[in-house]
Design a protein around this motif. Structure first.
Motif, PDB file in Angstrom:
ATOM      1  N   PHE A   1      39.028   2.817 -38.436  1.00  0.00           N
ATOM      2  CA  PHE A   1      40.137   2.350 -37.604  1.00  0.00           C
ATOM      3  C   PHE A   1      40.638   3.468 -36.688  1.00  0.00           C
ATOM      4  O   PHE A   1      41.008   3.230 -35.534  1.00  0.00           O
ATOM      5  CB  PHE A   1      41.286   1.836 -38.476  1.00  0.00           C
ATOM      6  CG  PHE A   1      41.027   0.501 -39.120  1.00  0.00           C
ATOM      7  CD1 PHE A   1      40.376  -0.506 -38.435  1.00  0.00           C
ATOM      8  CD2 PHE A   1      41.445   0.249 -40.417  1.00  0.00           C
ATOM      9  CE1 PHE A   1      40.132  -1.743 -39.018  1.00  0.00           C
ATOM     10  CE2 PHE A   1      41.209  -0.982 -41.013  1.00  0.00           C
ATOM     11  CZ  PHE A   1      40.549  -1.980 -40.318  1.00  0.00           C
ATOM     12  N   LEU A   2      40.647   4.679 -37.211  1.00  0.00           N
ATOM     13  CA  LEU A   2      41.044   5.827 -36.394  1.00  0.00           C
ATOM     14  C   LEU A   2      40.093   6.003 -35.218  1.00  0.00           C
ATOM     15  O   LEU A   2      40.513   6.120 -34.066  1.00  0.00           O
ATOM     16  CB  LEU A   2      41.046   7.100 -37.244  1.00  0.00           C
ATOM     17  CG  LEU A   2      42.271   7.372 -38.113  1.00  0.00           C
ATOM     18  CD1 LEU A   2      41.991   8.535 -39.042  1.00  0.00           C
ATOM     19  CD2 LEU A   2      43.475   7.681 -37.246  1.00  0.00           C
ATOM     20  N   HIS A   3      38.803   6.020 -35.512  1.00  0.00           N
ATOM     21  CA  HIS A   3      37.810   6.267 -34.472  1.00  0.00           C
ATOM     22  C   HIS A   3      37.724   5.114 -33.468  1.00  0.00           C
ATOM     23  O   HIS A   3      37.318   5.321 -32.322  1.00  0.00           O
ATOM     24  CB  HIS A   3      36.443   6.519 -35.110  1.00  0.00           C
ATOM     25  CG  HIS A   3      36.391   7.774 -35.921  1.00  0.00           C
ATOM     26  ND1 HIS A   3      36.642   9.019 -35.388  1.00  0.00           N
ATOM     27  CD2 HIS A   3      36.144   7.986 -37.241  1.00  0.00           C
ATOM     28  CE1 HIS A   3      36.539   9.939 -36.328  1.00  0.00           C
ATOM     29  NE2 HIS A   3      36.243   9.338 -37.462  1.00  0.00           N
ATOM     30  N   LEU A   4      38.116   3.919 -33.905  1.00  0.00           N
ATOM     31  CA  LEU A   4      38.118   2.770 -33.001  1.00  0.00           C
ATOM     32  C   LEU A   4      39.370   2.732 -32.128  1.00  0.00           C
ATOM     33  O   LEU A   4      39.504   1.865 -31.271  1.00  0.00           O
ATOM     34  CB  LEU A   4      38.016   1.472 -33.810  1.00  0.00           C
ATOM     35  CG  LEU A   4      36.653   1.213 -34.470  1.00  0.00           C
ATOM     36  CD1 LEU A   4      36.756   0.062 -35.468  1.00  0.00           C
ATOM     37  CD2 LEU A   4      35.599   0.907 -33.413  1.00  0.00           C
ATOM     38  N   GLY A   5      40.276   3.662 -32.373  1.00  0.00           N
ATOM     39  CA  GLY A   5      41.474   3.752 -31.536  1.00  0.00           C
ATOM     40  C   GLY A   5      42.550   2.744 -31.873  1.00  0.00           C
ATOM     41  O   GLY A   5      43.271   2.268 -30.988  1.00  0.00           O
ATOM     42  N   CYS A   6      42.684   2.396 -33.150  1.00  0.00           N
ATOM     43  CA  CYS A   6      43.726   1.452 -33.557  1.00  0.00           C
ATOM     44  C   CYS A   6      45.099   2.123 -33.505  1.00  0.00           C
ATOM     45  O   CYS A   6      45.241   3.291 -33.844  1.00  0.00           O
ATOM     46  CB  CYS A   6      43.457   0.933 -34.968  1.00  0.00           C
ATOM     47  SG  CYS A   6      42.012  -0.151 -35.080  1.00  0.00           S
ATOM     48  N   TYR A   7      46.092   1.356 -33.111  1.00  0.00           N
ATOM     49  CA  TYR A   7      47.463   1.858 -33.075  1.00  0.00           C
ATOM     50  C   TYR A   7      48.066   1.910 -34.474  1.00  0.00           C
ATOM     51  O   TYR A   7      48.951   2.706 -34.755  1.00  0.00           O
ATOM     52  CB  TYR A   7      48.330   0.937 -32.216  1.00  0.00           C
ATOM     53  CG  TYR A   7      48.235   1.193 -30.731  1.00  0.00           C
ATOM     54  CD1 TYR A   7      49.384   1.403 -29.975  1.00  0.00           C
ATOM     55  CD2 TYR A   7      47.009   1.215 -30.078  1.00  0.00           C
ATOM     56  CE1 TYR A   7      49.313   1.620 -28.607  1.00  0.00           C
ATOM     57  CE2 TYR A   7      46.923   1.430 -28.723  1.00  0.00           C
ATOM     58  CZ  TYR A   7      48.073   1.632 -27.987  1.00  0.00           C
ATOM     59  OH  TYR A   7      47.991   1.856 -26.635  1.00  0.00           O
ATOM     60  N   GLY A   8      47.616   1.009 -35.327  1.00  0.00           N
ATOM     61  CA  GLY A   8      48.151   0.932 -36.678  1.00  0.00           C
ATOM     62  C   GLY A   8      47.284   0.022 -37.527  1.00  0.00           C
ATOM     63  O   GLY A   8      46.319  -0.579 -37.040  1.00  0.00           O
ATOM     64  N   VAL A   9      47.646  -0.106 -38.800  1.00  0.00           N
ATOM     65  CA  VAL A   9      46.799  -0.826 -39.757  1.00  0.00           C
ATOM     66  C   VAL A   9      47.655  -1.676 -40.695  1.00  0.00           C
ATOM     67  O   VAL A   9      48.712  -1.239 -41.154  1.00  0.00           O
ATOM     68  CB  VAL A   9      45.968   0.173 -40.600  1.00  0.00           C
ATOM     69  CG1 VAL A   9      45.200  -0.547 -41.702  1.00  0.00           C
ATOM     70  CG2 VAL A   9      45.016   0.961 -39.709  1.00  0.00           C
ATOM     71  N   PHE A  10      47.177  -2.896 -40.947  1.00  0.00           N
ATOM     72  CA  PHE A  10      47.684  -3.715 -42.045  1.00  0.00           C
ATOM     73  C   PHE A  10      46.653  -3.625 -43.164  1.00  0.00           C
ATOM     74  O   PHE A  10      45.451  -3.725 -42.912  1.00  0.00           O
ATOM     75  CB  PHE A  10      47.853  -5.175 -41.625  1.00  0.00           C
ATOM     76  CG  PHE A  10      48.985  -5.408 -40.666  1.00  0.00           C
ATOM     77  CD1 PHE A  10      50.288  -5.489 -41.127  1.00  0.00           C
ATOM     78  CD2 PHE A  10      48.746  -5.542 -39.308  1.00  0.00           C
ATOM     79  CE1 PHE A  10      51.335  -5.705 -40.248  1.00  0.00           C
ATOM     80  CE2 PHE A  10      49.784  -5.753 -38.421  1.00  0.00           C
ATOM     81  CZ  PHE A  10      51.087  -5.832 -38.893  1.00  0.00           C
TER      82      PHE A  10
END
Length: 316
Positions: free
Chosen positions: A140-149
């Motif tokens: 998720f970090l490498h995909l550039g996500c703003y945040g995570v559920f």
């Protein structure tokens, strides 16, 4: 080799103690590290690889970032992600088992909710593998996500420690974990348990049972605690022989005799709908009438509860 080991230990300690900054801040470039510690470039590369394996730093774009401590929405990492993905907001959803009907239904609901928004939902599943769940969070970090559920598992200390160092905002779904300081989304499980008890008693059932999850102990099972308290408030209690904790793949043979021999109508509350369907199938196979002899209550309001015959009453 001894010098490298000592340098790794020193750098690890400095990261953990916040010497280089907080989670999401830029870490030293390889060249800066070489100059500060008077080591060769190859030594720095080897050291950085060790730090990455221990989830203390990670590479995003051309920069290394610190992975230690709760996220900061103003961190350099967050600014880098926002700059790279200025047109679309990416949100990660980490689920534990996509074949599970509960996770499947919820994923569809969230995806539908965000369908016409400026948010791109990325769904990844860990298949109940703790190590793979860590990899998903890094993806998720490498995909550039703003945040995570995220749906986090039970009693997974190593994973909890990892979450406590995760540099992006995240929200836990389903329950609160005391060791993880973040927001969470959950139903009022205790109140639901109280309501189930009241419902079953009002339906005229005289004996009561509960089927819970094996990996969730009593003191953390708020549905069970609310259900038991609700029964006691109505001068009832759970029959010990009708109480068990199982995995979804386990059989129900241990309560067979209690269900068959009990003359009074039995009310059974199941931790979730899949267990309720399992109990319904068990009763059908053993010619136990539902709902006359055994009343079954599930939880989560999954579509399968209306697809079976008879349909199952479910709370959510």
């Amino acid at each position: 080799m001894g010098k490298l080991k000592g340098l790794i230990e020193k750098t690890e300690s400095n990261i953990i103690n916040g010497f280089y900054g907080k989670s999401g801040d830029k870490f030293l470039t390889l060249r800066e590290f070489c100059e500060q510690n008077d080591v060769s470039y190859m030594t720095a590369v080897r050291l950085y690889e060790q730090l990455k394996k221990k989830d203390l730093i990670f590479l995003y774009g051309n920069n290394y970032y610190i992975l230690n401590g709760i996220h900061d929405g103003k961190s350099e990492l967050y600014k880098a992600i926002k700059h790279k993905n200025s047109k679309k907001i990416r949100i990660g959803l980490s689920i534990r088992d996509i074949s599970n009907q509960f996770f499947m239904a919820l994923s569809k609901e969230i995806a539908q909710l965000l369908k016409n928004s400026n948010i791109e939902l990325i769904i990844l599943t860990s298949n109940n593998d703790t190590k793979y769940e860590k990899k998903i969070l890094m993806d998720f970090l490498h995909l550039g996500c703003y945040g995570v559920f995220s749906f986090v598992g039970y009693n997974e200390r190593d994973l909890y420690n990892f979450y406590s160092r995760y540099p992006l905002p995240f929200v836990l779904i389903g329950r609160k974990v005391e060791d993880i300081k973040t927001d969470f989304i959950s139903t009022d499980n205790y109140e639901s348990g109280l309501q189930v008890a009241k419902y079953l008693v009002n339906c005229g059932y005289q004996k009561f049972g509960y089927i819970g999850l094996k990996n969730l102990n009593e003191r953390n099972d708020l549905r069970f605690l609310g259900y038991r308290e609700g029964l006691k408030m109505l001068n009832q209690d759970i029959t010990p022989k009708l109480y068990l904790r199982i995995n979804i793949e386990d059989n129900l043979h241990s309560i067979h005799n209690a269900l068959v021999r009990e003359k009074s109508p039995i009310g059974m509350f199941c931790y979730h709908d899949l267990l309720a369907v399992k109990l319904l199938n068990f009763c059908s196979y053993n010619n136990i009438h539902v709902p006359k002899s055994v009343g079954i209550i599930g939880y989560d309001d999954l579509p399968i509860t209306v697809a079976v015959n008879p349909s199952i009453t479910t709370f959510s």
